[in-house]
Write a protein that holds these residues in place. Structure first.
Motif, PDB file in Angstrom:
ATOM      1  N   PHE A   1       5.272 -76.204  30.431  1.00  0.00           N
ATOM      2  CA  PHE A   1       4.766 -77.334  30.729  1.00  0.00           C
ATOM      3  C   PHE A   1       5.051 -78.544  29.870  1.00  0.00           C
ATOM      4  N   THR A   2       4.991 -78.083  28.534  1.00  0.00           N
ATOM      5  CA  THR A   2       4.941 -79.110  27.479  1.00  0.00           C
ATOM      6  C   THR A   2       6.474 -79.524  27.067  1.00  0.00           C
ATOM      7  N   PHE A   3       7.239 -78.425  26.825  1.00  0.00           N
ATOM      8  CA  PHE A   3       8.574 -78.440  26.450  1.00  0.00           C
ATOM      9  C   PHE A   3       9.667 -78.239  27.592  1.00  0.00           C
ATOM     10  N   GLN A   4       8.925 -77.998  28.457  1.00  0.00           N
ATOM     11  CA  GLN A   4       9.777 -77.787  29.942  1.00  0.00           C
ATOM     12  C   GLN A   4      11.199 -77.016  29.327  1.00  0.00           C
ATOM     13  N   SER A   5      11.157 -75.835  28.989  1.00  0.00           N
ATOM     14  CA  SER A   5      12.382 -75.098  28.496  1.00  0.00           C
ATOM     15  C   SER A   5      12.634 -74.113  29.312  1.00  0.00           C
ATOM     16  N   ALA A   6      13.981 -74.143  29.791  1.00  0.00           N
ATOM     17  CA  ALA A   6      14.661 -73.124  30.541  1.00  0.00           C
ATOM     18  C   ALA A   6      15.446 -72.225  29.591  1.00  0.00           C
ATOM     19  N   SER A   7      15.235 -72.171  28.453  1.00  0.00           N
ATOM     20  CA  SER A   7      15.853 -71.304  27.537  1.00  0.00           C
ATOM     21  C   SER A   7      15.670 -69.916  27.504  1.00  0.00           C
ATOM     22  N   ASN A   8      16.372 -68.969  26.813  1.00  0.00           N
ATOM     23  CA  ASN A   8      16.235 -67.652  26.847  1.00  0.00           C
ATOM     24  C   ASN A   8      14.566 -67.273  26.307  1.00  0.00           C
ATOM     25  N   VAL A   9      13.751 -66.854  27.212  1.00  0.00           N
ATOM     26  CA  VAL A   9      12.465 -66.585  26.804  1.00  0.00           C
ATOM     27  C   VAL A   9      12.368 -65.572  25.843  1.00  0.00           C
ATOM     28  N   PRO A  10      13.179 -64.576  25.576  1.00  0.00           N
ATOM     29  CA  PRO A  10      13.048 -63.219  24.562  1.00  0.00           C
ATOM     30  C   PRO A  10      13.316 -63.993  23.099  1.00  0.00           C
ATOM     31  N   ILE A  11      14.361 -65.067  23.299  1.00  0.00           N
ATOM     32  CA  ILE A  11      14.709 -65.396  21.944  1.00  0.00           C
ATOM     33  C   ILE A  11      13.682 -66.504  21.622  1.00  0.00           C
ATOM     34  N   ALA A  12      13.039 -67.412  22.419  1.00  0.00           N
ATOM     35  CA  ALA A  12      12.135 -68.463  22.151  1.00  0.00           C
ATOM     36  C   ALA A  12      10.704 -67.441  21.606  1.00  0.00           C
ATOM     37  N   MET A  13      10.404 -66.505  22.165  1.00  0.00           N
ATOM     38  CA  MET A  13       9.572 -65.341  21.839  1.00  0.00           C
ATOM     39  C   MET A  13       9.580 -64.861  20.410  1.00  0.00           C
ATOM     40  N   MET A  14      10.898 -64.777  20.081  1.00  0.00           N
ATOM     41  CA  MET A  14      11.193 -64.066  18.698  1.00  0.00           C
ATOM     42  C   MET A  14      11.166 -65.162  17.791  1.00  0.00           C
ATOM     43  N   LYS A  15      11.341 -66.251  18.049  1.00  0.00           N
ATOM     44  CA  LYS A  15      11.288 -67.461  17.238  1.00  0.00           C
ATOM     45  C   LYS A  15       9.811 -67.788  16.769  1.00  0.00           C
ATOM     46  N   VAL A  16       9.154 -67.731  17.893  1.00  0.00           N
ATOM     47  CA  VAL A  16       7.505 -67.799  17.537  1.00  0.00           C
ATOM     48  C   VAL A  16       6.783 -66.688  16.871  1.00  0.00           C
ATOM     49  N   ALA A  17       7.405 -65.407  17.134  1.00  0.00           N
ATOM     50  CA  ALA A  17       7.207 -64.325  16.537  1.00  0.00           C
ATOM     51  C   ALA A  17       7.318 -64.357  14.901  1.00  0.00           C
ATOM     52  N   LEU A  18       8.397 -65.027  14.877  1.00  0.00           N
ATOM     53  CA  LEU A  18       8.779 -65.164  13.176  1.00  0.00           C
ATOM     54  C   LEU A  18       7.728 -66.346  12.637  1.00  0.00           C
ATOM     55  N   PHE A  19       7.235 -67.340  13.362  1.00  0.00           N
ATOM     56  CA  PHE A  19       6.370 -68.176  12.844  1.00  0.00           C
ATOM     57  C   PHE A  19       4.994 -67.486  12.418  1.00  0.00           C
TER      58      PHE A  19
ATOM     59  N   ALA B   1       4.602 -64.233  11.971  1.00  0.00           N
ATOM     60  CA  ALA B   1       4.987 -63.321  11.035  1.00  0.00           C
ATOM     61  C   ALA B   1       4.443 -63.628   9.806  1.00  0.00           C
ATOM     62  N   VAL B   2       4.464 -64.888   9.467  1.00  0.00           N
ATOM     63  CA  VAL B   2       4.042 -65.708   8.412  1.00  0.00           C
ATOM     64  C   VAL B   2       2.586 -66.170   8.429  1.00  0.00           C
ATOM     65  N   PHE B   3       2.244 -66.841   9.475  1.00  0.00           N
ATOM     66  CA  PHE B   3       0.987 -67.362   9.732  1.00  0.00           C
ATOM     67  C   PHE B   3      -0.107 -66.218   9.922  1.00  0.00           C
ATOM     68  N   THR B   4       0.067 -65.243  10.524  1.00  0.00           N
ATOM     69  CA  THR B   4      -0.980 -64.179  11.014  1.00  0.00           C
ATOM     70  C   THR B   4      -1.392 -63.607   9.639  1.00  0.00           C
ATOM     71  N   PRO B   5      -0.527 -62.948   8.902  1.00  0.00           N
ATOM     72  CA  PRO B   5      -0.918 -62.324   7.688  1.00  0.00           C
ATOM     73  C   PRO B   5      -1.764 -63.448   6.703  1.00  0.00           C
ATOM     74  N   VAL B   6      -1.293 -64.603   6.483  1.00  0.00           N
ATOM     75  CA  VAL B   6      -1.631 -65.539   5.491  1.00  0.00           C
ATOM     76  C   VAL B   6      -3.212 -65.708   6.160  1.00  0.00           C
TER      77      VAL B   6
ATOM     78  N   THR C   1       0.598 -77.182  12.550  1.00  0.00           N
ATOM     79  CA  THR C   1       1.747 -76.555  12.013  1.00  0.00           C
ATOM     80  C   THR C   1       2.679 -75.788  13.509  1.00  0.00           C
ATOM     81  N   GLU C   2       2.255 -75.268  14.242  1.00  0.00           N
ATOM     82  CA  GLU C   2       2.917 -74.690  15.328  1.00  0.00           C
ATOM     83  C   GLU C   2       3.386 -75.735  16.407  1.00  0.00           C
TER      84      GLU C   2
END
Length: 135
Positions: free
Chosen positions: A63-81, A83-88, A118-119
């Motif tokens: 709804f916000t970004f209205q993205s039809a991009s590859n969901v697994p790739i987008a999820m992987m990019k969010v997972a990278l975020f 991967a830093v944010f969560t441990p900190v 940041t997100e």
């Protein structure tokens, strides 16, 4: 140019509202775990964070970004975020609560505010940069 600026403002407003709903999920699950289990701070926070991230990603992608991009790739990019944010925030928050005796709700609230700002920037300029409004 004005139309694009207006679209971006609407996008920010949507992101904030969906993030507030994710924040409600996070604080509700955090509160339940904190008040009803003997778990220390970090597993309560971590569980609540994961639930809110899943909710927030799903709504903001659609709804916000209205993205039809590859969901697994987008999820992987969010997972990278995260991967830093969560441990900190998990280790830092646990230190503040367990060692400095800060209130766990205050620490969680601070983490949520940091996460919101940041997100949005990360999602807007990295995750959905080339695929906004493609859905």
């Amino acid at each position: 140019m004005k139309k694009e600026k207006k679209k971006e403002i609407v996008r920010i407003i949507k992101f904030v509202f969906f993030s507030i709903s994710a924040g409600i999920i996070e604080i509700a699950s955090f509160s339940l775990l904190t008040e009803l289990t003997p778990l220390p701070y970090w597993p309560c926070y971590l569980t609540a964070l994961v639930l809110s991230v899943l909710w927030n990603f799903t709504l903001n992608r659609k709804f916000t970004f209205q993205s039809a991009s590859n969901v697994p790739i987008a999820m992987m990019k969010v997972a990278l975020f995260y991967a830093v944010f969560t441990p900190v925030t998990t280790i830092g928050g646990n230190y503040l609560v367990e060692n400095l005796h800060w209130n766990e709700y205050l620490v969680t609230g601070i983490n949520m505010i940091i996460n919101l700002s940041t997100e949005y920037l990360y999602d807007r300029f990295i995750v959905f940069k080339d695929c906004i409004d493609t859905d």
